[in-house]
Design a protein around this motif. Structure first.
Motif, PDB file in Angstrom:
ATOM      1  N   ALA A  10      35.344  60.127  67.568  1.00 33.70           N
ATOM      2  CA  ALA A  10      35.240  58.676  67.459  1.00 33.70           C
ATOM      3  C   ALA A  10      34.393  58.289  66.257  1.00 33.70           C
ATOM      4  O   ALA A  10      34.722  57.353  65.531  1.00 33.70           O
ATOM      5  N   ALA A  11      33.323  59.024  66.031  1.00 33.32           N
ATOM      6  CA  ALA A  11      32.462  58.731  64.888  1.00 33.32           C
ATOM      7  C   ALA A  11      33.193  58.992  63.581  1.00 33.32           C
ATOM      8  O   ALA A  11      33.080  58.217  62.634  1.00 33.32           O
ATOM      9  N   LYS A  12      33.972  60.067  63.523  1.00 34.41           N
ATOM     10  CA  LYS A  12      34.721  60.375  62.309  1.00 34.41           C
ATOM     11  C   LYS A  12      35.778  59.312  62.053  1.00 34.41           C
ATOM     12  O   LYS A  12      35.986  58.899  60.923  1.00 34.41           O
ATOM     13  N   GLN A  13      36.463  58.855  63.112  1.00 35.81           N
ATOM     14  CA  GLN A  13      37.471  57.823  62.945  1.00 35.81           C
ATOM     15  C   GLN A  13      36.817  56.520  62.520  1.00 35.81           C
ATOM     16  O   GLN A  13      37.342  55.802  61.676  1.00 35.81           O
ATOM     17  N   GLY A  14      35.677  56.187  63.093  1.00 36.45           N
ATOM     18  CA  GLY A  14      34.961  54.981  62.712  1.00 36.45           C
ATOM     19  C   GLY A  14      34.519  55.041  61.265  1.00 36.45           C
ATOM     20  O   GLY A  14      34.608  54.068  60.529  1.00 36.45           O
ATOM     21  N   GLN A  15      34.069  56.192  60.836  1.00 37.71           N
ATOM     22  CA  GLN A  15      33.636  56.366  59.450  1.00 37.71           C
ATOM     23  C   GLN A  15      34.817  56.240  58.506  1.00 37.71           C
ATOM     24  O   GLN A  15      34.725  55.577  57.474  1.00 37.71           O
ATOM     25  N   SER A  16      35.946  56.853  58.868  1.00 38.82           N
ATOM     26  CA  SER A  16      37.104  56.762  57.988  1.00 38.82           C
ATOM     27  C   SER A  16      37.608  55.325  57.933  1.00 38.82           C
ATOM     28  O   SER A  16      38.065  54.865  56.896  1.00 38.82           O
ATOM     29  N   ARG A  17      37.507  54.605  59.038  1.00 38.56           N
ATOM     30  CA  ARG A  17      37.906  53.194  59.047  1.00 38.56           C
ATOM     31  C   ARG A  17      36.987  52.399  58.132  1.00 38.56           C
ATOM     32  O   ARG A  17      37.435  51.553  57.363  1.00 38.56           O
ATOM     33  N   GLU A  18      35.698  52.680  58.211  1.00 37.08           N
ATOM     34  CA  GLU A  18      34.743  51.995  57.340  1.00 37.08           C
ATOM     35  C   GLU A  18      35.035  52.292  55.876  1.00 37.08           C
ATOM     36  O   GLU A  18      34.978  51.401  55.034  1.00 37.08           O
ATOM     37  N   ASP A  19      35.371  53.531  55.583  1.00 40.46           N
ATOM     38  CA  ASP A  19      35.698  53.903  54.204  1.00 40.46           C
ATOM     39  C   ASP A  19      36.953  53.174  53.724  1.00 40.46           C
ATOM     40  O   ASP A  19      37.010  52.699  52.589  1.00 40.46           O
ATOM     41  N   ARG A  20      37.962  53.094  54.593  1.00 39.18           N
ATOM     42  CA  ARG A  20      39.192  52.378  54.230  1.00 39.18           C
ATOM     43  C   ARG A  20      38.904  50.908  53.986  1.00 39.18           C
ATOM     44  O   ARG A  20      39.384  50.322  53.010  1.00 39.18           O
ATOM     45  N   LEU A  21      38.119  50.298  54.870  1.00 36.15           N
ATOM     46  CA  LEU A  21      37.794  48.886  54.712  1.00 36.15           C
ATOM     47  C   LEU A  21      36.976  48.647  53.449  1.00 36.15           C
ATOM     48  O   LEU A  21      37.198  47.673  52.725  1.00 36.15           O
ATOM     49  N   LYS A  22      36.052  49.547  53.177  1.00 36.32           N
ATOM     50  CA  LYS A  22      35.209  49.409  51.991  1.00 36.32           C
ATOM     51  C   LYS A  22      36.047  49.493  50.718  1.00 36.32           C
ATOM     52  O   LYS A  22      35.892  48.684  49.806  1.00 36.32           O
ATOM     53  N   SER A  23      36.965  50.451  50.678  1.00 35.85           N
ATOM     54  CA  SER A  23      37.797  50.601  49.482  1.00 35.85           C
ATOM     55  C   SER A  23      38.772  49.434  49.349  1.00 35.85           C
ATOM     56  O   SER A  23      39.041  48.972  48.238  1.00 35.85           O
ATOM     57  N   ALA A  24      39.285  48.928  50.463  1.00 34.86           N
ATOM     58  CA  ALA A  24      40.190  47.775  50.404  1.00 34.86           C
ATOM     59  C   ALA A  24      39.440  46.537  49.916  1.00 34.86           C
ATOM     60  O   ALA A  24      39.964  45.761  49.109  1.00 34.86           O
ATOM     61  N   LEU A  25      38.220  46.346  50.381  1.00 38.89           N
ATOM     62  CA  LEU A  25      37.420  45.210  49.947  1.00 38.89           C
ATOM     63  C   LEU A  25      37.099  45.307  48.465  1.00 38.89           C
ATOM     64  O   LEU A  25      37.188  44.314  47.729  1.00 38.89           O
ATOM     65  N   LYS A  26      36.772  46.508  48.007  1.00 37.73           N
ATOM     66  CA  LYS A  26      36.459  46.712  46.600  1.00 37.73           C
ATOM     67  C   LYS A  26      37.681  46.429  45.723  1.00 37.73           C
ATOM     68  O   LYS A  26      37.574  45.769  44.683  1.00 37.73           O
ATOM     69  N   ALA A  27      38.855  46.898  46.157  1.00 40.67           N
ATOM     70  CA  ALA A  27      40.086  46.655  45.401  1.00 40.67           C
ATOM     71  C   ALA A  27      40.415  45.175  45.381  1.00 40.67           C
ATOM     72  O   ALA A  27      40.836  44.628  44.351  1.00 40.67           O
ATOM     73  N   ASN A  28      40.236  44.501  46.510  1.00 38.65           N
ATOM     74  CA  ASN A  28      40.509  43.067  46.596  1.00 38.65           C
ATOM     75  C   ASN A  28      39.576  42.290  45.671  1.00 38.65           C
ATOM     76  O   ASN A  28      40.010  41.387  44.954  1.00 38.65           O
ATOM     77  N   LEU A  29      38.318  42.642  45.658  1.00 33.74           N
ATOM     78  CA  LEU A  29      37.360  41.966  44.795  1.00 33.74           C
ATOM     79  C   LEU A  29      37.704  42.182  43.318  1.00 33.74           C
ATOM     80  O   LEU A  29      37.667  41.235  42.524  1.00 33.74           O
ATOM     81  N   ALA A  30      38.069  43.401  42.969  1.00 35.92           N
ATOM     82  CA  ALA A  30      38.446  43.692  41.584  1.00 35.92           C
ATOM     83  C   ALA A  30      39.683  42.895  41.183  1.00 35.92           C
ATOM     84  O   ALA A  30      39.765  42.356  40.076  1.00 35.92           O
ATOM     85  N   ARG A  31      40.656  42.794  42.088  1.00 34.34           N
ATOM     86  CA  ARG A  31      41.874  42.036  41.795  1.00 34.34           C
ATOM     87  C   ARG A  31      41.560  40.552  41.623  1.00 34.34           C
ATOM     88  O   ARG A  31      42.061  39.903  40.706  1.00 34.34           O
TER      89      ARG A  31
END
Length: 55
Positions: A10-31
Motif C-alpha cells: 500500500a505504501a509503495k502504491q501510494g508513493q507511486s501515485r504521489e510520483d505520478r501526480l507530482k509529474s503530472a502537475l509539473k508537466a501541466n504547470l510547464a505547459r
C-alpha cells in the motif's frame, strides 16, 4: 473477495501515485507557462501586413 494489501504494498502504491501526480502537475504547470509565454509574445509582436482579424 477483495485482496487485502500488506502495508508495504500500500505504501509503495501510494508513493507511486504521489510520483505520478507530482509529474503530472509539473508537466501541466510547464505547459501553462509555455502557453502564457506564447500569448504574451503574440500580443507584443506586430501583426504581419495583409492579415485580417476574424470576428
Amino acid at each position: 473477495m477483495s485482496k487485502k494489501q500488506t502495508p508495504d504494498k500500500a505504501a509503495k502504491q501510494g508513493q507511486s501515485r504521489e510520483d505520478r501526480l507530482k509529474s503530472a502537475l509539473k508537466a501541466n504547470l510547464a505547459r501553462r507557462k509555455a502557453q502564457m509565454r506564447a500569448k504574451s509574445d503574440g500580443l507584443s509582436a506586430p501583426k504581419p501586413a495583409g492579415t485580417k482579424d476574424k470576428g
